[in-house]
Design an enzyme around this catalytic site. Structure first.
Site, PDB file in Angstrom:
ATOM      1  N   HIS A 138       0.846  -1.187   0.000  1.00  0.00           N
ATOM      2  CA  HIS A 138       0.000   0.000   0.000  1.00  0.00           C
ATOM      3  C   HIS A 138       0.884   1.241   0.000  1.00  0.00           C
ATOM      4  O   HIS A 138       1.800   1.362   0.822  1.00  0.00           O
ATOM      5  CB  HIS A 138      -0.923  -0.005   1.217  1.00  0.00           C
ATOM      6  N   LYS A 610     -14.255   5.271   5.203  1.00  0.00           N
ATOM      7  CA  LYS A 610     -14.606   6.272   4.188  1.00  0.00           C
ATOM      8  C   LYS A 610     -16.105   6.241   3.898  1.00  0.00           C
ATOM      9  O   LYS A 610     -16.711   7.261   3.582  1.00  0.00           O
ATOM     10  CB  LYS A 610     -13.812   6.018   2.906  1.00  0.00           C
TER      11      LYS A 610
END
EC number: 4.1.1.31
Length: 948
Positions: A138, A610
């Protein structure tokens, strides 16, 4: 009994002394590089920042030329980095020091094993426990590898200075070495000109094995068994820590991950571990000089020694040396066969390539990528041994088990002939390493989005005239078709399907490569296949169809476990229904039975945050674990969880020990996996001391949560959960109303943050979004969180918390506040939840955030900041009320002091970044000058000690 965190023992005075030395050196280096006028501006800016005179600082920044900003940005980026290095050195020093004086601290392994040593099932717990950190690519590591190397050099110098008595240090030489590396830092590119490739990510992570993981894990394994045995618990083959890997196998949203990168990742991992073994065996060869004139050996060792190509007359009476030489030769031969091997021939074992290798006209060599990660002295040793290997056909090892058996022969002989003291140390450590790493080093996960599997299966079914439009079927119809294929149709559908689409061809190649790697390197090399955005049973069965195409699954069992990843709030809410249907399928039960009745489920922290905000994400994940564990019980299946946590609180991050010990009861049985991403890998595992400590935290936390059942958990959990349900429902609404309900929010986010610069930042091989960004939902979680960190709002880690708790308190001010305070004291989950919010708020800065809001051209859009500010202030007030404190980080003074020390310097970078963004939008920066924004991003992330 409660214990202090190890960080609480830090020596602040020593840290300040070191930082003062480093800062003086940086200042001196900078003074000689810059003009007196520019250097004077740096001194003024530093003084203003330390005294929080930010309006005056802003005025100076606005007057800087872009050329002046180049070195000024570098200076204020390196300052917090040097502070970080000193703090890391102090932590590494304290790890050793506290262990040497036998001081207890939170998560200490010996204390943890003491906790369970008298339990009837202590052996079962310690034998079966398996904690797996999974390293991912990531893109949150903003530092270049070159800068990380320079950082490590300074770390080493500081550590050496502490370890040596003051009178024995050549201070002048030591300062000169420090100065040299700081000067190199100031004149080395801090950011990458080119985007990282997957191959770069693989080799970068391999560096951590050589520098820390291999030794730290081996030491941990030896200590784990020793501590258990001291308490009367004889362990057979425990694996409390094994490693996982996503790099090279995680192709979700990354088109650059292919069959070739998967093969490269696996083969490089094998190269690294085989070379580690070669080096360790060589050390044993040099050490075990026992002579038959003075000691005895077993017949098995004598026979092994006779097979060695080392015929030197000087070693004819040293059977152990010759035995180790024979083992080393077999390891080198194994490495060479690995490098010569062509994985296109399915089922081929390493030794089957012996004839090809030995008859080669040229000396086999390591891959170019292998050369980057394998020490030169080992490469030289391999070359020196090749001539001997070619004269007599030295066999190789088919499996790591054979290698261990040879080592065990020597171990047993030493024990048999009174060599108990000799087997401790290197030989015992090597035996433990083989148990953990085998010939594969780390298990590589494969991961792909469920929509890709569906598209591939739809193409296969259409090509075979089974279903023309699979994607249009209902969920029930899809499952019927898929189960019929899995249970009744033995055909390999892709065998007769030509031409295949590019997508299908690529996916099939990856699965074929996975099978070939498993055949060549063993089952452990690839164990899981994760399905991103899992929403239904058909998502799991579609992957099964793909695995069937390459022979990795049939109706009786599977060689690769199917792992659903539930990410959004909705998917997590529906996960129980999905898994109950899946576990009820007889074929799924057979697959799970072939994996010892374990079913892994991955939980997504980033996307759920999110999607619904911090509070909603945490609580939904908590409840999902409770409910999924209960469903597993219903079917007699052990549900294990893979936690997809990031480095920041907004992506599931936070202190590891507290994160694990605050999980729901019974959600940790004897297995747990969790991702370690980006900058977190360097922070936690950058050196072997830090690596050991963080592995110790993981294992101790898992054991503690497995065995600790507080009465308050069961007694009051229902009331706690009812309160959380009420608060979280409101928090979810508040968050969604702003992020997805206010049409101004999209423009506010993109105009008030450096998201565009972050999206073009070369910090990973993966694109910033899975598709063109036209809405918040299309943005990946990492740039989303990264952007809010840069603008100092830290929005994903707290928004919606304050209002929801305030509304609950206002319903009954006296009683409800008191009960929340009780929850904070008694419920680990709740305490961890609020402590993380506390930490995030402490890293935010609403004065700086206001300046970023001014980047929005439309006043109506700019007004979004007022909504955010009101919620921030409310959240801070409520958190402090519930905690019973007057200031943030009251219970984490180490972090508070650290931030106070570092924050003024990276605050400066925020003002420089703001000015650069303004100039960029006004067309005042050249493409080269725009890279300055990336330098400020790098420096701010360094100061915060996390990014995405």
């Amino acid at each position: 009994m409660s214990f202090n965190k190890l960080e609480s023992f830090s020596n602040k005075e020593v840290i300040r002394e070191e930082v003062s030395i480093l800062t003086d050196l940086l200042t001196d280096v900078t003074r000689k590089i810059l003009s007196p006028e520019t250097f004077e501006k740096i001194a003024m800016m530093e003084d203003l920042a330390v005294h929080s005179k930010y309006q005056e600082l802003k005025e100076i920044v606005e007057e800087l030329t872009t050329e002046e900003m180049v070195y000024i940005s570098r200076y204020f980026s390196i300052l917090p980095l040097l502070i970080n290095i000193s703090e890391d050195v102090d932590l590494a020093y304290e790890i050793n020091h506290q262990n040497n004086i036998d001081q207890d601290y939170l998560g200490k392994l010996s204390t943890t094993i003491d906790l369970i040593s008298t339990r009837e099932n202590a052996k079962e717990i310690l034998e079966n426990l398996n904690v797996v950190p999974v390293l991912t690519a990531h893109p949150t590591q903003v530092q270049r590898k070159t800068m990380l190397d320079l950082t490590n050099h300074i770390h080493t110098l500081l550590r050496q200075h502490r370890d040596v008595k003051a009178g024995l240090v050549n201070e002048k030489k030591w300062l000169g070495n420090l100065r040299r590396y700081i000067e190199l830092m100031m004149q080395t590119d801090m950011i990458r000109d080119k985007k990282l490739k997957v191959t770069n990510e693989i080799t970068n992570v391999m560096e951590y094995y050589n520098s820390s993981f291999l030794q730290a894990i081996t030491n941990f394994m030896v200590e784990y068994k020793r501590l258990a045995e001291e308490r009367g618990i004889k362990l057979d083959n425990p694996k409390p820590i094994t490693m996982g890997m996503w790099i090279g196998g995680d192709r979700d949203g990354n088109p650059f991950v292919t069959a070739e990168t998967l093969k490269l990742s696996a083969t490089l991992q094998s190269e690294v571990i085989l070379n580690y073994y070669i080096d360790k065996v060589y050390t044993l060869y040099r050490t075990f000089s026992l002579s038959t004139n003075l000691s005895e050996t077993s017949q098995a060792v004598a026979e092994m020694a006779a097979l060695s190509t080392d015929k030197s007359v000087y070693r004819e009476n040293e059977p152990y040396r010759r035995a180790f030489h024979y083992i080393q030769s077999k390891l080198i031969q194994t490495l060479l066969y690995l490098k010569e091997g062509n994985f296109s021939n399915e089922g081929q074992r390493l030794t089957d390539r012996a004839e090809k290798t030995l008859s080669a006209k040229t000396t086999p060599s390591l891959s170019n990528k292998g050369r980057e990660i394998i020490p030169n002295y080992i490469q030289s040793r391999i070359s020196e041994t090749l001539t001997e290997l070619k004269k007599e056909e030295t066999p190789s090892y088919k499996t790591a088990k054979e290698f261990k058996e040879d080592l065990q022969v020597i171990y047993d002989s030493l024990i048999e002939h009174h060599g108990e003291a000799l087997v401790t140390g290197d030989l015992t450590e090597l035996l433990q390493a083989v148990d953990v790493f085998g010939f594969f080093l780390a298990s590589i996960d494969m991961r792909q989005d469920s929509s890709v599997h569906e598209a591939c299966v739809a193409e296969l079914l259409a090509s075979a005239n089974i279903v023309k439009d699979y994607s249009s079927l209902s969920e029930e119809e899809k499952c019927q078709v898929l189960l019929k294929q899995l249970l009744e149709d033995p055909r390999i559908l892709s065998a007769t399907h030509e031409p295949k689409s590019e997508l299908l061809q690529k996916e099939l190649e990856i699965f074929k490569t996975a099978r070939q790697l498993k055949d060549a390197l063993g089952e452990e090399v690839i164990k899981q296949n994760i399905i991103s955005h899992s929403t239904s049973v058909s998502d799991l069965l579609e992957l099964a169809i793909m695995l069937k195409e390459v022979g990795l699954i049939d109706e009786n069992g599977t060689r690769v476990q199917i792992v659903p990843l539930f990410e959004t709030i909705e998917d997590l809410d529906n996960s129980c229904e999905t898994m109950e249907k899946y576990l009820s399928l007889p074929i799924a039960q057979k697959w799970i039975a072939s994996k010892n009745n374990y079913q892994e489920i991955m939980l997504g922290y980033s996307d759920s945050n999110k999607d619904g905000g911090y509070l909603s994400s945490c609580w939904t994940l908590y409840k999902a674990q409770q409910q999924l564990t209960a469903i597993g019980d219903k079917f007699g299946v052990k549900i294990t969880f893979f936690h997809g946590r990031g480095g920041t609180v907004g992506r599931g991050g936070g202190p590891t020990y507290e994160a694990i010990t605050s999980q729901p009861l019974r959600s940790i049985n004897d297995r747990i996996r969790l991702t370690e991403q980006g900058e977190v890998i360097g922070n936690k595992y950058g050196n072997k001391d830090a690596a050991y400590y963080n592995l110790e935290m993981l294992v101790s936390a898992a054991i503690n949560r497995m065995v600790t059942h507080k009465k308050s958990d069961a007694h009051t959990s229902n009331k706690y959960e009812r309160i959380m349900d009420q608060v979280v429902e409101r928090s979810y609404q508040i968050y969604r109303d702003l992020v997805f309900g206010d049409e101004r929010f999209y423009d506010y986010f993109f105009e008030s943050s450096p998201i565009k610069a972050i999206s073009s930042f070369n910090i990973g091989s993966r694109p910033a979004a899975r598709k063109t960004i036209t809405e918040i939902g299309g943005l990946r979680a990492i740039p989303w969180v990264f952007s809010w960190s840069q603008s100092r709002v830290m929005f994903p880690g707290w928004y919606g918390v304050g209002s929801s708790f305030k509304e609950f308190i206002d319903q009954d001010p006296e009683n409800n506040l008191a009960f929340l305070q009780l929850m904070y004291k008694r419920w680990p989950f709740f305490k961890s939840l609020l402590s993380n919010v506390d930490m995030v708020l402490s890293k935010s800065n609403m004065n700086i955030a206001f300046e970023y809001a001014q980047l929005c051209e439309d006043q109506n859009v700019r007004d979004i900041f007022n909504i955010i500010l009101d919620e921030w202030q409310l959240t801070k007030n409520v958190i402090l009320e519930i905690e019973g404190h007057d200031e943030l980080l009251a219970e984490n003074t180490y972090l508070r002091d650290s931030l106070d020390y570092r924050m003024p310097y990276f605050n400066v970078l925020n003002y420089i970044q703001l000015e650069l963004i303004k100039r960029q939008r006004n067309g005042q920066l050249t493409p080269d000058q725009e890279k300055l924004i990336h330098i400020t991003i790098n420096g701010i992330a360094t100061g915060l000690r996390n990014s995405g």
